[in-house]
Motif scaffolding. Structure first.
Motif, short mmCIF file in Angstrom:
data_model
loop_
_atom_site.label_atom_id
_atom_site.label_comp_id
_atom_site.label_asym_id
_atom_site.label_seq_id
_atom_site.Cartn_x
_atom_site.Cartn_y
_atom_site.Cartn_z
N TYR A 84 74.23 22.38 19.35
CA TYR A 84 73.01 23.11 18.94
C TYR A 84 72.35 23.90 20.00
CZ TYR A 84 73.07 20.93 14.14
OH TYR A 84 73.28 20.67 12.67
N THR A 85 71.82 25.06 19.79
CA THR A 85 71.67 25.83 20.41
C THR A 85 70.03 26.51 20.17
OG1 THR A 85 72.67 27.75 19.91
CG2 THR A 85 73.83 26.55 21.41
N LYS A 86 69.54 27.04 21.18
CA LYS A 86 68.24 27.70 20.84
C LYS A 86 68.41 29.24 21.23
CE LYS A 86 64.67 24.25 20.83
NZ LYS A 86 63.29 23.86 21.41
N HIS A 87 67.38 29.95 20.67
CA HIS A 87 67.32 31.57 21.24
C HIS A 87 66.41 31.58 22.18
CE1 HIS A 87 69.51 32.76 17.20
NE2 HIS A 87 69.99 33.60 18.14
N SER A 88 66.87 32.29 23.35
CA SER A 88 65.64 32.59 24.36
C SER A 88 64.74 33.66 23.65
CB SER A 88 66.31 32.80 25.62
OG SER A 88 67.15 34.29 25.44
N ALA A 89 63.71 33.90 24.86
CA ALA A 89 62.89 35.02 24.29
C ALA A 89 63.59 36.48 24.39
CB ALA A 89 61.34 35.02 25.31
N LEU A 94 68.96 35.40 23.55
CA LEU A 94 70.31 34.88 24.20
C LEU A 94 70.27 33.28 23.75
CD1 LEU A 94 70.22 36.64 27.71
CD2 LEU A 94 71.46 37.27 25.63
N LEU A 95 71.51 32.81 23.15
CA LEU A 95 71.70 31.53 22.95
C LEU A 95 71.78 30.69 24.28
CD1 LEU A 95 74.05 31.58 20.06
CD2 LEU A 95 71.82 31.14 19.90
N TYR A 96 71.02 29.67 24.21
CA TYR A 96 71.26 28.59 25.50
C TYR A 96 71.14 27.18 25.04
CZ TYR A 96 66.21 28.05 25.62
OH TYR A 96 64.79 27.45 25.33
#
Length: 314
Positions: A271-276, A279-281
């Motif tokens: 499971y990832t997140k989108h940066s501002a 970008l996925l991280y």
């Protein structure tokens, strides 16, 4: 069947780090006891000593191999910190800039020093500077990170959750095995050693579907990553798409690189997140802030994957 919040909390508190031999051995003991309680016999639980101690549960020839690394990282957060702004890609670019600066800067300093010092003295001072920088990087890796719930206690809990479901279904029990890999944080050594062990002992993994859980406890974007366009990654994406969950498919390169890279038909589940910057991280990993771990999310994820496997969709 699922992993309870109480069981997860017990592992969080009893095995927060698995960095040295004693800590790893303690977790393997806890895992062995958990699998025996599920109905697995001692001869179905094997420790494979290959570039670390990997724990195998079930038949290694099984159709599905569910995996996760159980070791935890050192204090490399300052080098590989993924932030809400630049994500993992930015962190890797930052590290590359440091390495390039070292490669270019040290010879340049040597040249400048030679205008004022003897060539031998300048060379020694330059090399000492390089050595100091390398020592800072290495030393940060040999002190354990104190919180590791997403990376990768979440993966360990995922295998336990999956095993609870598999153990209750005799047909699936024949089709599935579980491998807890050691030394992923030191360059995928445990999984690489296990792959070599299988080849040496005539265990053909060419038809095995390898599903690797790494960092599934924190984030809101279901992400499947693979080193190449594998059948298992495509079938997983299709199954979750049809279920309306909108997963993201990524290529494992410098980012999203885990133990699945040592096997052919394999995928990393995260499971990832989108940066501002979009970008996925993987949030908070390799830092002392790696504390959030959504147990309900892990149970939903493993429940879905179990059902897709049982129905032959993956």
């Amino acid at each position: 069947m699922s992993v309870t919040h109480q069981k997860a909390q017990e592992i969080f508190e009893s095995h927060p780090t698995r960095f040295n031999r004693k800590e790893k051995e303690a977790l393997r003991g806890t895992l062995r006891a958990a699998f025996v309680k599920m109905g697995y016999t001692d001869d179905q639980i094997t420790e494979i000593n290959a570039s670390g101690t990997n724990l195998l549960v079930g038949d290694p020839h099984a159709e599905y191999m569910f995996t996760a690394h159980y070791d935890t990282p050192g204090k490399t957060g300052w080098m590989l910190h993924s932030s809400w702004l630049w994500g993992q890609a930015g962190a890797n670019i930052f590290l590359m800039i440091i390495m390039i600066a070292l490669c270019v800067g040290i010879p340049l300093v040597n040249t400048l020093l030679m205008d004022h010092l003897s060539s031998d003295t300048a060379f020694i001072l330059g090399e000492l500077g390089l050595l100091a920088m390398l020592l800072v990087m290495v030393i940060s890796m040999v002190f354990k990170n104190k919180n590791n719930r997403n990376d990768n206690t979440s993966g360990v809990l995922s295998l336990l959750a999956m095993a609870e479901k598999v153990a209750a279904d005799e047909e699936m029990k024949k089709k599935c095995c579980f491998v807890f890999f050691d030394n992923e944080e030191w360059g995928l050594l445990g999984s690489g050693g296990y792959a070599k062990h299988c080849k040496k002992n005539g265990i053909d993994l060419s038809g095995t579907k390898v599903i690797n859980f790494d960092c599934v406890g924190h984030g809101d974007v279901l992400t499947f990553a693979s080193t190449k366009n594998t059948g298992i990654v495509n079938s997983l994406v299709k199954a979750f798409d049809e279920a309306g969950q909108n997963p993201v498919k990524k290529r494992s390169m410098m980012i999203f690189l885990s133990d699945h890279a040592n096997f052919n038909n394999s995928v990393m589940v995260s499971y990832t997140k989108h940066s501002a910057l979009g970008l996925l991280y993987l949030p908070l990993i390799h830092t002392s802030k790696d504390i959030p771990c959504d147990i309900d999310q892990i149970n939903r994820l493993t429940g879905d994957i179990f059902e897709f496997a049982r129905q032959g969709k993956i």
